[in-house]
Every structure is written in structure tokens, then in C-alpha cells.
Design an enzyme around this catalytic site. Structure first.
Site, PDB file in Angstrom:
ATOM      1  N   ARG A  75      -7.010  -6.766  32.200  1.00 24.15           N
ATOM      2  CA  ARG A  75      -5.601  -6.379  32.070  1.00 24.15           C
ATOM      3  C   ARG A  75      -4.783  -7.148  33.106  1.00 24.15           C
ATOM      4  O   ARG A  75      -5.216  -7.267  34.259  1.00 24.15           O
ATOM      5  CB  ARG A  75      -5.442  -4.870  32.314  1.00 24.15           C
ATOM      6  CG  ARG A  75      -5.964  -3.982  31.201  1.00 24.15           C
ATOM      7  CD  ARG A  75      -6.011  -2.532  31.679  1.00 24.15           C
ATOM      8  NE  ARG A  75      -6.392  -1.587  30.632  1.00 24.15           N
ATOM      9  CZ  ARG A  75      -7.639  -1.329  30.272  1.00 24.15           C
ATOM     10  NH1 ARG A  75      -8.653  -1.966  30.840  1.00 24.15           N
ATOM     11  NH2 ARG A  75      -7.885  -0.436  29.327  1.00 24.15           N
ATOM     12  N   HIS A  78      -3.132  -3.286  36.279  1.00 23.57           N
ATOM     13  CA  HIS A  78      -4.024  -2.127  36.084  1.00 23.57           C
ATOM     14  C   HIS A  78      -5.421  -2.566  35.632  1.00 23.57           C
ATOM     15  O   HIS A  78      -6.056  -1.893  34.810  1.00 23.57           O
ATOM     16  CB  HIS A  78      -3.442  -1.149  35.046  1.00 23.57           C
ATOM     17  CG  HIS A  78      -2.140  -0.526  35.452  1.00 23.57           C
ATOM     18  ND1 HIS A  78      -2.042   0.672  36.095  1.00 23.57           N
ATOM     19  CD2 HIS A  78      -0.860  -0.959  35.316  1.00 23.57           C
ATOM     20  CE1 HIS A  78      -0.761   0.970  36.324  1.00 23.57           C
ATOM     21  NE2 HIS A  78      -0.030  -0.022  35.865  1.00 23.57           N
ATOM     22  N   ARG A 115      -7.250   7.227  31.569  1.00 27.16           N
ATOM     23  CA  ARG A 115      -7.697   6.109  32.413  1.00 27.16           C
ATOM     24  C   ARG A 115      -6.816   6.067  33.658  1.00 27.16           C
ATOM     25  O   ARG A 115      -5.595   6.009  33.559  1.00 27.16           O
ATOM     26  CB  ARG A 115      -7.635   4.777  31.664  1.00 27.16           C
ATOM     27  CG  ARG A 115      -8.204   3.616  32.467  1.00 27.16           C
ATOM     28  CD  ARG A 115      -8.321   2.336  31.644  1.00 27.16           C
ATOM     29  NE  ARG A 115      -8.815   1.227  32.436  1.00 27.16           N
ATOM     30  CZ  ARG A 115      -8.040   0.417  33.162  1.00 27.16           C
ATOM     31  NH1 ARG A 115      -6.735   0.572  33.194  1.00 27.16           N
ATOM     32  NH2 ARG A 115      -8.576  -0.568  33.878  1.00 27.16           N
ATOM     33  N   ASN A 151       2.277   6.881  36.001  1.00 26.03           N
ATOM     34  CA  ASN A 151       1.738   6.522  37.316  1.00 26.03           C
ATOM     35  C   ASN A 151       1.646   7.768  38.188  1.00 26.03           C
ATOM     36  O   ASN A 151       2.126   8.833  37.805  1.00 26.03           O
ATOM     37  CB  ASN A 151       2.668   5.514  38.008  1.00 26.03           C
ATOM     38  CG  ASN A 151       2.500   4.095  37.459  1.00 26.03           C
ATOM     39  OD1 ASN A 151       1.479   3.752  36.870  1.00 26.03           O
ATOM     40  ND2 ASN A 151       3.508   3.261  37.677  1.00 26.03           N
ATOM     41  N   HIS A 342      -0.183   2.607  24.991  1.00 26.25           N
ATOM     42  CA  HIS A 342       1.136   2.069  24.636  1.00 26.25           C
ATOM     43  C   HIS A 342       2.166   3.197  24.725  1.00 26.25           C
ATOM     44  O   HIS A 342       2.015   4.206  24.029  1.00 26.25           O
ATOM     45  CB  HIS A 342       1.087   1.533  23.196  1.00 26.25           C
ATOM     46  CG  HIS A 342       2.277   0.705  22.826  1.00 26.25           C
ATOM     47  ND1 HIS A 342       3.563   1.032  23.200  1.00 26.25           N
ATOM     48  CD2 HIS A 342       2.378  -0.434  22.118  1.00 26.25           C
ATOM     49  CE1 HIS A 342       4.400   0.129  22.734  1.00 26.25           C
ATOM     50  NE2 HIS A 342       3.708  -0.785  22.078  1.00 26.25           N
ATOM     51  N   ARG A 361       9.083  -2.007  27.900  1.00 28.56           N
ATOM     52  CA  ARG A 361       7.644  -1.738  27.822  1.00 28.56           C
ATOM     53  C   ARG A 361       7.185  -1.679  26.372  1.00 28.56           C
ATOM     54  O   ARG A 361       6.045  -2.018  26.059  1.00 28.56           O
ATOM     55  CB  ARG A 361       7.308  -0.405  28.519  1.00 28.56           C
ATOM     56  CG  ARG A 361       7.463  -0.437  30.017  1.00 28.56           C
ATOM     57  CD  ARG A 361       7.152   0.933  30.623  1.00 28.56           C
ATOM     58  NE  ARG A 361       5.731   1.227  30.652  1.00 28.56           N
ATOM     59  CZ  ARG A 361       5.217   2.418  30.948  1.00 28.56           C
ATOM     60  NH1 ARG A 361       6.018   3.445  31.211  1.00 28.56           N
ATOM     61  NH2 ARG A 361       3.907   2.601  30.966  1.00 28.56           N
ATOM     62  N   ARG A 372      -5.741  -9.557  25.013  1.00 27.74           N
ATOM     63  CA  ARG A 372      -6.837  -8.949  25.779  1.00 27.74           C
ATOM     64  C   ARG A 372      -7.975  -8.520  24.861  1.00 27.74           C
ATOM     65  O   ARG A 372      -9.154  -8.704  25.177  1.00 27.74           O
ATOM     66  CB  ARG A 372      -6.291  -7.741  26.537  1.00 27.74           C
ATOM     67  CG  ARG A 372      -7.237  -7.134  27.536  1.00 27.74           C
ATOM     68  CD  ARG A 372      -6.526  -6.104  28.378  1.00 27.74           C
ATOM     69  NE  ARG A 372      -6.334  -4.844  27.691  1.00 27.74           N
ATOM     70  CZ  ARG A 372      -7.268  -3.913  27.550  1.00 27.74           C
ATOM     71  NH1 ARG A 372      -8.467  -4.101  28.051  1.00 27.74           N
ATOM     72  NH2 ARG A 372      -7.010  -2.783  26.919  1.00 27.74           N
TER      73      ARG A 372
HETATM   74 FE1  HDD Z   1       2.731  -0.917  32.450  1.00 31.38          FE
HETATM   75  C1  HDD Z   1      -0.532  -1.402  31.717  1.00 31.38           C
HETATM   76  C2  HDD Z   1       2.013   2.236  33.622  1.00 31.38           C
HETATM   77  C3  HDD Z   1       5.970  -0.581  33.583  1.00 31.38           C
HETATM   78  C4  HDD Z   1       3.528  -3.817  30.978  1.00 31.38           C
HETATM   79  N1  HDD Z   1       1.057   0.194  32.640  1.00 31.38           N
HETATM   80  C5  HDD Z   1      -0.201  -0.187  32.287  1.00 31.38           C
HETATM   81  C6  HDD Z   1      -1.125   0.860  32.578  1.00 31.38           C
HETATM   82  C7  HDD Z   1      -0.401   1.886  33.125  1.00 31.38           C
HETATM   83  C8  HDD Z   1       0.974   1.466  33.157  1.00 31.38           C
HETATM   84  C9  HDD Z   1      -0.935   3.219  33.611  1.00 31.38           C
HETATM   85  C10 HDD Z   1      -2.627   0.798  32.355  1.00 31.38           C
HETATM   86  C11 HDD Z   1      -3.034   1.457  31.069  1.00 31.38           C
HETATM   87  C12 HDD Z   1      -4.535   1.445  30.964  1.00 31.38           C
HETATM   88  O1  HDD Z   1      -5.179   2.165  31.730  1.00 31.38           O
HETATM   89  O2  HDD Z   1      -5.037   0.713  30.121  1.00 31.38           O
HETATM   90  N2  HDD Z   1       3.766   0.503  33.465  1.00 31.38           N
HETATM   91  C13 HDD Z   1       3.311   1.756  33.765  1.00 31.38           C
HETATM   92  C14 HDD Z   1       4.415   2.550  34.247  1.00 31.38           C
HETATM   93  C15 HDD Z   1       5.523   1.747  34.253  1.00 31.38           C
HETATM   94  C16 HDD Z   1       5.118   0.469  33.748  1.00 31.38           C
HETATM   95  C17 HDD Z   1       4.301   3.999  34.648  1.00 31.38           C
HETATM   96  C18 HDD Z   1       6.924   2.065  34.655  1.00 31.38           C
HETATM   97  C19 HDD Z   1       7.455   3.226  34.546  1.00 31.38           C
HETATM   98  N3  HDD Z   1       4.422  -2.014  32.342  1.00 31.38           N
HETATM   99  C20 HDD Z   1       5.662  -1.695  32.835  1.00 31.38           C
HETATM  100  C21 HDD Z   1       6.637  -2.689  32.413  1.00 31.38           C
HETATM  101  C22 HDD Z   1       5.946  -3.594  31.649  1.00 31.38           C
HETATM  102  C23 HDD Z   1       4.566  -3.159  31.631  1.00 31.38           C
HETATM  103  C24 HDD Z   1       8.112  -2.660  32.762  1.00 31.38           C
HETATM  104  C25 HDD Z   1       6.432  -4.821  30.944  1.00 31.38           C
HETATM  105  C26 HDD Z   1       7.625  -4.951  30.460  1.00 31.38           C
HETATM  106  N4  HDD Z   1       1.655  -2.385  31.576  1.00 31.38           N
HETATM  107  C27 HDD Z   1       2.208  -3.465  30.986  1.00 31.38           C
HETATM  108  C28 HDD Z   1       1.196  -4.312  30.238  1.00 31.38           C
HETATM  109  C29 HDD Z   1      -0.122  -3.536  30.489  1.00 31.38           C
HETATM  110  C30 HDD Z   1       0.338  -2.364  31.339  1.00 31.38           C
HETATM  111  C31 HDD Z   1       1.230  -5.756  30.645  1.00 31.38           C
HETATM  112  C32 HDD Z   1      -1.300  -4.304  31.043  1.00 31.38           C
HETATM  113  C33 HDD Z   1      -2.520  -3.797  30.319  1.00 31.38           C
HETATM  114  C34 HDD Z   1      -1.999  -3.005  29.230  1.00 31.38           C
HETATM  115  O3  HDD Z   1      -0.628  -3.008  29.272  1.00 31.38           O
HETATM  116  O4  HDD Z   1      -2.637  -2.456  28.377  1.00 31.38           O
HETATM  117  O5  HDD Z   1       1.526  -4.341  28.905  1.00 31.38           O
END
Ligand code: HDD
Length: 717
Positions: A75, A78, A115, A151, A342, A361, A372
């Protein structure tokens, strides 16, 4: 089947669904992927015993090819995490606010997969990095999957998703040398943060001990964004989600975190796994803050701004259910690694708000899974499948599992009798909330998002003195590692907006002169044609002075569940008190670990023998929550002459944990500097149980930390 029975059977459905894909080689022959039995898995096929290998060896080629392709991209954030199965149980009918099926009846159970993760580090980094923790929950409801991807902190660094790649680039290892791993204490992170005043509130949270939790089951979780609940009449309420841990909120100290990272980088993952194996199931209650549409603008912050909380004093958290994690994954890769969350996986009754971070998001998560997990069929991976049937006209793609029978793959159709049908709302069809919107297309940020300091101040003011001290120490550590003075100065300028004393203390430590004048032009979050004056945050003026819920010290528990108590022993120990302690600890869900200078069995005072679980060299004090020293003249004398045992006690004292002993005259105890501090300073004696009273000791273990000791004097460990 009644609706409730139907819901409760879904836990079994999910387990059954996973079981049907679970393989176990017990009593089976070794085979190739084509099912042919393998006769020799020790040698490749060769021309003669000492001859060259032969291409024809299909077993070798298949095995090696599969191995060569075992890794998938981690990832992008995370990457490191731990997962667990469990269930969510509703406490009451929430129909007044939401029509979501899993929240309609007390007792309804819904299977979940959770997770927990760190954010910045790569898959092999340490669990105890100073970082935000991910708290992602997938509810397998009877209306499809609902993902609450949150989070352990209720706000975020940035207000708009377009800044997410910049934020993450800044915290990840620096691009020229790939250093440092899983750490924010470096130039690029603080450079970015110092230029983004909107991050100040989140920085306060990340510099607090919340960023180094003692256990995944001892931290809160937050959905962060404002979402919407919609009831069956279509009436909306804004909602913020909270997870409250049954075991209270506890953290380790930064000194411990650094030592744990060396001693057991899997500390949090192991803790989660082991608690579930031991039957000490982590539990969290789900709470909601509800705000009617009419009240949207009654606050001095914008509900759509993800850098703001709704203080619990203004809108109380209503507890509506609990989540119990009671089953470890059968396979880390298949479940924890392949699970795909998601924030846009919603069910009828739950909807979005216009928070620009949330909106962004919604694009990112599917997009990232495509690279991935390798293609568009990741929803068919067993851990990601809903318990409800899936029917649509999406077809084909890499690794498609479903065999979609029939002539028709489009809608509307006659060839398939019009199937699958669209669902009307009364049939459970998801209809988006018809929020009226109007306005020009614009890249502007609403002025209601411009207050960056009020809640940072509210958070800081709500901390206890010890918590404030730990925040200052964290900032000294982090900013002390920054090499560019201009970045340090800008950060001090930000801190001045939160608290002058805090800014002064940190500035003094890192050699910056105060007061620093904040140069508005350095706020580069202003668009090219923007006027800096329009983006100026006003002076911090929180609407309430303090909020108790923001201090970890107020979220405690009497339980010792999940705690690990170290017992130091050597040859000649008296086991009476160990047995008493063991019984008591076990009955309350805690564990004791018997540690001695060497492994194996040792003889007790009365010639019995006990098993040693760890040695002073194979473990460390920082991995335990409390310490007990049983009596035994010979063992006590031996331990008092063992430097590792003395260090163990000193560290336990330094980290403000409970220490109990049968005999206050213990030579081991008397040979520590901690004992002298206790003799000379009343503050230092809290949490030290000198009289062998096990009940009193257990109470001290529940209290966990005795921070007054930090004022009693520094220990050189
Ligand atoms: Fe995110 C993963 C939580 C903002 C883009 N995010 C990811 C995971 C968590 C969060 C817990 C891991 C999920 C897992 O265990 O597989 N993210 C947050 C929270 C945010 C946040 C609480 C703000 C309130 N995230 C955020 C933004 C973006 C992303 C603004 C992009 C615009 N996040 C991602 C991602 C990930 C991710 C790149 C990486 C792996 C996945 O999604 O599955 O899409």
C-alpha cells in the site's frame, strides 16, 4: 427466517464464504497446481546425478515461477498493518436517524474485518513509529459492504485531497537517499508542515502520545469526516463516527517506543494476535455525534472541514453498538494484505458530506487497488466479497472468478429478461441524498476553513501537564532532527499561535530565538492569484476552553485485560506469591511472564521447579506493563548482582509503571537508584507496592502509569 435471524446468520455466511476458499494440506499429497502428485520435492530433474538441470522439470519451473511472483506492491500509505475478524452488535434501533439495516434492532450482529496500520512506514517497518494509526472496519451487512476507513486521531493534516500526494511525499523517506524509514523527524516533512498552517491541529495530535499506542485495542478510532445518516423518510442528519476502546486509551513513552522498535518491531501486531489467541477479545463501542441539517452552521468551524472536531461538550457522543474482535485471520496475505477498503463503500442510510478531503478519497481507493491487487476483479477476493449476492453487467478482466452465465451483459435487455433488475428505494436500492447545490465552478477554499489555530489551542489546553510535557519533548526530538534553520523557525512561529510557553520551550531547545515573526508569504497553500491576506488565519479563539475527551488521561479503565506483568526470578525463588499473582492476573485477562537470567527450569526455595519463559537477554522491560519481584534470599542476592536485572527494574521505574514486591528489603530493589528516589520523594513512591499485597498491586497495574515519578528525578537509563 426473521430479519434478526437473517442478520445473525450473516456472520456464519461470511465465515462459510471464507472457509470455502480455505485450503489445508493436512493428510493430503503434495501436488502441482494442476493437481498432479509430486514424487520428489527435494531435487531438480538432472541429466545424471551430477549433471545439468533439465527444462522438462515442470514441477521445478512452476514452483519457481510462482515464487518469483509472490510479492505485490505494498500500500502506498498504511503499508504495515494487522487484521482481525469479529462482529458488530447494535445496541438499539437507530431508525429515527438512519435506515441502515444493520442499525435497526438491538442485538443485530454483523460480521466485520478490521485492519489497523501505521501510515508512513513500509511493510517491514516498526510498529512503534511515531505516526497516525489507521483504523479501517469492513462491515459485511445484509445490504452490502460498509467500510468505515478511519484513523486513531479525529482530524487530518490537510483540508483538500489534492494535497495528499504532497503530504505523503514529504513524510516518506526523502527521495534522494531513501532515508529515514517510518519517521517524520526529517526536513521534508517539517518543511511541508511549516508551510501548511492548516496542519497545526493535527500536528498537536501526532506529537502527543496518541501516536505511540500501547495496543491497537487501547486506542480510539474516528471516521473523521462528517458523513450523513438518512432515515426511511429521507430526512438527513450529519454524523461523525467514534470508536471507544473498552480497555481505555493507553500509550507507551517515546523512550519505550524507541526501545520496543529494536526489541520487538512487531509489538502491536503480536499483541493483537496474542490477545485474540488468548481469548481476550479486543472490544470497541461505536459512538455517533448527530447534528441536524438546521444546525449545520451553528458552530464556529465548518462541519465539512476535516481539520476540526465537534467537541463532545457541544454534541455528546451517543453509543450505539459494540465491536468484538474474536478471530485471527487464517492467512495474512489472503486476508490482511488483500483486503481492500474504500470510504465510498456505503449502504442505504449512510451518505457523504461535501468535505473536500472525503470527496477526493472517493477517487483514490479504487484506483490504488487496481495497481496493488492487479486488476478490476479484486472485489472477488474472498475477504472483499460481500455476504449479499453480486449481480451486474461488469465482465471479464484479469483473474475473473465468476462464470457469468447467459447471453446478456447489458442493461436494458430483453435477452436476459431485463435481469438483473434495478432496485427501487423500497427494495433497498441506494439513492444518493438529493442535496441542493449551486455555485460557480471554482478552486477556491471556503473562508469558513481558514481558522487553523483555535482547535490546536483547544487540544493543547485540554492536555494534562504530563501530556503537555510529552508533546514538547516530541517536538524537541522531531524539530531537533531538522537541519534547515528556516524550517525550524517557521515551526516555532506556528507553535506561537498555539501556546507561547510551548513555543519558547521548544525554541530554546533547538536554538531558535523567539518570538519568531510568521512570514505570511511563506504560506504557500495560497493559489498563484490569491491574496495572502485572504488566507490569513485569525488569532486562536476556541469557543470552549477545554474538552476532557481530548486528554487520554481521562479515558481510563479499571481493567488489567491485555496487560503483561513481568516477574523476575532466579534459583531459590519462593513461588507462593507467583502462584497467587498468576491466578489473579489470569482471572482478569492479564498475563504474567517469568523471566530469569537463563532459560529452562529453575529450582525454587522448597525444591520444586518452575519453567522460565524469557531470559534477561531475550526480552526487555519495555515489552511489559508492570513488574513483580517475589522473595527468595538466594534468588534476590543473585539478581541484585545481575546488571541486566537492575536495569530492568530501573527502566520499569523510569517508565512510571507499577512495581510490586513481596519484601521491601529486597536486595535487588535496594540496589537500584529508583529505591533511593522513592525513599527521598513521595511523588516517586506512587505505584510502588512494597508489602506483597497482590490486590493492591493489581490496582496499581490497572492505573498503569504514575507520571508524578517523572518529576522525581532522571534515571540514567
Ligand atoms: Fe487513506 C489507505 C485512512 C485520507 C488515499 N487510508 C488508507 C487506510 C486507512 C486510511 C485506514 C488503510 C486501509 C487498509 O487498512 O487497507 N485516509 C485515511 C483517513 C484519511 C485518509 C482517515 C483522512 C481522513 N487517503 C486519504 C486521502 C487520500 C487517501 C486524502 C487520497 C486522496 N488511503 C489512500 C489510498 C490508500 C489509503 C492511497 C492506500 C492503500 C489503500 O488506499 O487501500 O487510496
Amino acid at each position: 427466517m426473521s430479519k434478526k435471524e437473517n442478520q445473525q446468520s450473516s456472520a456464519k455466511d461470511k465465515e462459510k464464504g471464507l472457509n470455502s476458499h480455505t485450503a489445508n494440506g493436512e493428510d493430503q499429497f503434495l501436488t502441482t497446481n494442476q493437481g498432479a502428485r509430486i514424487n520428489d520435492d527435494q531435487n531438480t530433474l538432472k541429466a545424471g546425478q551430477r549433471g545439468p538441470s533439465i527444462m522438462e522439470d515442470f514441477h521445478f519451473r512452476e514452483k519457481m515461477t510462482h515464487f518469483d511472483h509472490e510479492r505485490i506492491p505494498e500500500r502506498v500509505v498504511h503499508a504495515r498493518g494487522a487484521g482481525a475478524h469479529g462482529y458488530f452488535e447494535a445496541y438499539e434501533n437507530m431508525g429515527e436517524y438512519t435506515k441502515a439495516g444493520f442499525l435497526q434492532e438491538a442485538g443485530t450482529q454483523t460480521p466485520v474485518f478490521v485492519r489497523f496500520s501505521t501510515v508512513a512506514g513500509s511493510k517491514g517497518s516498526t510498529d512503534l513509529a511515531r505516526d497516525v494509526r489507521g483504523f479501517a472496519v469492513k462491515f459485511y451487512t445484509q445490504e452490502g459492504n460498509f467500510d468505515l476507513v478511519g484513523n486513531n486521531m479525529p482530524v487530518f493534516f490537510i483540508q483538500d485531497a489534492v494535497k495528499f500526494p504532497d503530504l505523503i511525499h514529504s513524510v516518506k523517506p526523502e527521495p534522494h537517499n531513501g532515508i529515514p524509514q517510518a519517521a517524520s523527524a526529517h526536513d521534508t516533512f517539517w518543511d511541508f508542515i511549516s508551510l501548511m498552517p492548516e496542519s497545526t491541529h493535527m500536528v498537536m495530535w501526532v506529537m502527543s502520545d496518541r501516536a505511540i499506542p500501547r495496543s491497537f485495542s487501547m486506542m480510539e478510532g474516528f471516521g473523521i469526516h462528517t458523513f450523513r445518516f438518512i432515515n426511511s423518510e429521507g430526512k438527513p442528519h450529519f454524523v461523525k463516527f467514534h470508536w471507544k476502546p473498552k480497555l481505555g486509551v493507553n500509550s507507551v513513552t517515546w523512550d519505550e517506543a524507541q526501545k520496543i522498535s529494536g526489541n520487538d518491531p512487531d509489538f502491536l501486531r503480536r499483541d493483537l494476535w496474542q490477545s485474540i489467541e488468548d481469548g481476550n477479545y479486543p472490544e470497541f463501542e461505536l459512538g455517533v455525534q448527530l447534528v441536524s441539517e438546521e444546525d449545520e452552521h451553528k458552530f464556529d468551524f465548518d462541519l465539512l472541514d476535516p481539520t476540526k472536531i465537534i467537541p463532545e461538550e457541544l454534541v455528546p457522543v451517543k453509543i450505539i453498538g459494540k465491536m468484538v474482535l474474536n478471530r485471527n485471520p487464517a492467512n495474512f496475505f489472503a486476508e490482511t494484505e488483500q483486503v481492500a477498503f474504500h470510504p465510498g463503500h456505503l449502504v442505504p442510510g449512510i451518505d457523504f458530506s461535501n468535505d473536500p478531503l472525503l470527496q477526493g478519497r472517493l477517487f483514490s481507493y479504487t484506483d490504488t487497488q487496481l495497481i496493488r491487487l492487479g486488476g478490476p476483479n479484486f472485489h472477488e477476493i474472498p475477504i472483499n466479497r460481500p455476504v449479499t449476492p453480486v449481480h451486474n453487467n461488469q465482465r471479464d478482466g484479469h483473474m475473473r472468478q465468476t462464470i457469468n452465465a447467459g447471453q446478456s451483459s447489458y442493461h436494458p435487455n430483453q435477452t436476459g429478461g431485463g435481469c438483473p433488475f434495478q432496485a427501487a428505494m423500497h427494495e433497498g436500492g441506494y439513492a444518493h441524498y438529493a442535496e441542493p447545490v449551486s455555485g460557480n465552478k471554482t478552486k477556491e477554499r471556503s473562508k469558513s476553513f481558514h481558522d487553523h489555530y483555535s482547535q490546536a489551542k483547544l487540544f493543547y489546553n485540554s492536555q494534562t501537564e504530563v501530556e503537555k510535557k510529552h508533546i514538547a519533548n516530541a517536538l524537541k526530538f522531531e524539530l531537533g532532527k531538522v537541519s534547515m534553520p528556516a524550517i525550524q523557525e517557521r515551526m516555532i512561529a506556528q507553535l506561537q499561535e498555539v501556546d507561547m510557553d510551548l513555543a519558547d520551550e521548544v525554541a530554546k531547545h533547538i536554538g531558535v530565538e523567539t518570538p519568531v515573526k510568521l512570514d505570511n508569504e511563506l504560506n504557500q497553500s495560497i493559489p498563484a492569484d490569491g491574496n495572502p491576506e485572504d488566507f490569513q488565519s485569525g488569532p486562536a479563539s476556541p469557543s470552549i476552553e477545554k474538552s476532557a475527551a481530548l486528554s487520554m488521561e481521562h479515558i481510563t479503565t479499571d481493567s488489567i485485560q491485555g496487560r503483561n506483568i513481568a516477574v523476575l526470578v532466579a534459583e531459590g525463588i519462593n513461588i507462593d506469591s507467583i502462584e497467587k499473582l498468576q491466578q489473579k492476573a489470569k482471572s482478569e485477562g492479564a498475563k504474567i511472564t517469568i523471566i530469569a537470567p537463563t532459560l529452562g527450569k529453575i529450582k525454587t526455595m522448597d525444591n520444586q521447579s518452575i519453567d522460565i519463559q524469557k531470559t534477561l537477554h531475550s526480552t526487555a522491560s519495555v515489552l511489559f506493563d508492570a513488574l513483580y519481584l517475589p522473595k527468595g534470599t538466594k534468588s534476590d542476592e543473585l539478581l541484585s548482582k545481575t546488571p541486566a536485572a537492575v536495569l530492568f527494574v530501573e527502566e520499569m521505574f523510569k517508565h512510571c509503571k507499577a512495581i510490586g514486591m513481596d519484601d521491601m528489603g529486597s536486595l535487588l530493589w535496594r540496589s537500584t537508584r529508583s529505591a533511593q528516589l522513592v525513599d527521598n520523594n513521595e511523588n516517586a513512591s506512587e505505584g510502588i507496592v512494597l508489602n506483597g499485597e497482590i490486590d493492591q498491586f493489581i490496582k496499581a497495574v490497572a492505573n498503569y502509569r504514575f507520571w508524578k515519578r517523572e518529576e522525581a528525578g532522571d534515571l540514567p537509563v
